[in-house]
Design a protein around this motif. Structure first.
Motif, PDB file in Angstrom:
ATOM      1  N   LYS A  13       0.827  -1.103   0.134  1.00 16.99           N
ATOM      2  CA  LYS A  13      -0.006   0.053  -0.022  1.00 16.99           C
ATOM      3  C   LYS A  13       0.838   1.223  -0.047  1.00 16.99           C
ATOM      4  CE  LYS A  13      -2.228  -1.740   3.529  1.00 16.99           C
ATOM      5  NZ  LYS A  13      -3.192  -1.779   4.658  1.00 16.99           N
ATOM      6  N   HIS A  14       0.891   2.125  -1.072  1.00 13.94           N
ATOM      7  CA  HIS A  14       1.718   3.246  -1.342  1.00 13.94           C
ATOM      8  C   HIS A  14       0.801   4.308  -1.638  1.00 13.94           C
ATOM      9  CE1 HIS A  14       5.131   5.313  -3.837  1.00 13.94           C
ATOM     10  NE2 HIS A  14       4.750   5.845  -3.107  1.00 13.94           N
ATOM     11  N   VAL A  15       0.773   5.358  -0.856  1.00 12.73           N
ATOM     12  CA  VAL A  15      -0.004   6.519  -0.912  1.00 12.73           C
ATOM     13  C   VAL A  15       0.908   7.672  -1.627  1.00 12.73           C
ATOM     14  CG1 VAL A  15      -1.416   8.471   0.202  1.00 12.73           C
ATOM     15  CG2 VAL A  15      -1.803   5.756   0.880  1.00 12.73           C
ATOM     16  N   ILE A  16       0.040   8.324  -2.446  1.00  6.89           N
ATOM     17  CA  ILE A  16       0.705   9.482  -3.270  1.00  6.89           C
ATOM     18  C   ILE A  16      -0.137  10.673  -2.844  1.00  6.89           C
ATOM     19  CG2 ILE A  16       1.639  10.911  -5.217  1.00  6.89           C
ATOM     20  CD1 ILE A  16       2.187   8.014  -6.257  1.00  6.89           C
ATOM     21  N   TRP A  43      -4.344   2.620   8.720  1.00  5.06           N
ATOM     22  CA  TRP A  43      -5.025   1.992   7.312  1.00  5.06           C
ATOM     23  C   TRP A  43      -3.542   0.958   7.082  1.00  5.06           C
ATOM     24  CZ3 TRP A  43      -9.504   0.720   6.412  1.00  5.06           C
ATOM     25  CH2 TRP A  43     -10.559   1.704   6.803  1.00  5.06           C
ATOM     26  N   GLY A  44      -2.585   1.312   7.964  1.00  3.86           N
ATOM     27  CA  GLY A  44      -1.503   0.108   7.434  1.00  3.86           C
ATOM     28  C   GLY A  44      -0.789   0.389   6.394  1.00  3.86           C
ATOM     29  N   ILE A  45      -0.685   1.801   6.019  1.00  5.43           N
ATOM     30  CA  ILE A  45       0.098   2.129   4.657  1.00  5.43           C
ATOM     31  C   ILE A  45       1.505   1.704   4.883  1.00  5.43           C
ATOM     32  CG2 ILE A  45       0.365   4.085   3.183  1.00  5.43           C
ATOM     33  CD1 ILE A  45      -2.426   2.972   3.220  1.00  5.43           C
ATOM     34  N   ASN A  46       1.989   1.402   3.765  1.00  4.60           N
ATOM     35  CA  ASN A  46       3.537   0.766   3.730  1.00  4.60           C
ATOM     36  C   ASN A  46       4.291   2.036   3.371  1.00  4.60           C
ATOM     37  OD1 ASN A  46       1.821  -1.853   2.215  1.00  4.60           O
ATOM     38  ND2 ASN A  46       3.252  -2.111   4.154  1.00  4.60           N
TER      39      ASN A  46
END
Length: 117
Positions: free
Chosen positions: A77-80, A105-108
């Motif tokens: 999970k990569h968020v920009i 949310w456990g974003i990586n």
């Protein structure tokens, strides 16, 4: 957009107006980009695009959608995220809230765009 067009068609039929031209235009109707648009990315990635706005509630919803799709396929999970503007919340408090959401949310990985991020 389709729902709105259907309502317009129903109105024209109810008012007994000519619908032939309307139906020609209706057939040309294109989908409108919506919230949490999901696209297939490269290297078995999914892109969830929510460029509608960056309110805290919409970020939370987008992270929920990301989490659901990532869990199904065991995805990273990569968020920009770009700078969040016009919230009325002080910057430090705002990004503390964002950080808590990302952790919850456990974003990586996070990639930030903008001077604040």
């Amino acid at each position: 957009a389709i729902e709105n067009a259907c309502k317009s068609l129903a109105k024209n039929i109810a008012l007994e107006k000519e619908t032939e031209d309307f139906l020609v235009q209706f057939s040309k109707l294109q989908p409108v980009a919506m919230r949490n648009e999901i696209k297939q990315g490269k290297n078995k990635c999914l892109l969830i695009n929510d460029y509608y706005n960056s309110a805290m509630n919409s970020i939370s919803i987008a992270l929920s959608v990301l989490n659901q799709h990532a869990a199904k396929s065991h995805l990273f999970k990569h968020v920009i995220l770009s700078d969040i503007q016009q919230t009325g919340i002080e910057t430090t408090e705002l990004y503390s809230k964002v950080n808590r959401l990302l952790q919850a949310w456990g974003i990586n990985k996070l990639s930030g765009i903008g001077k604040e991020l």
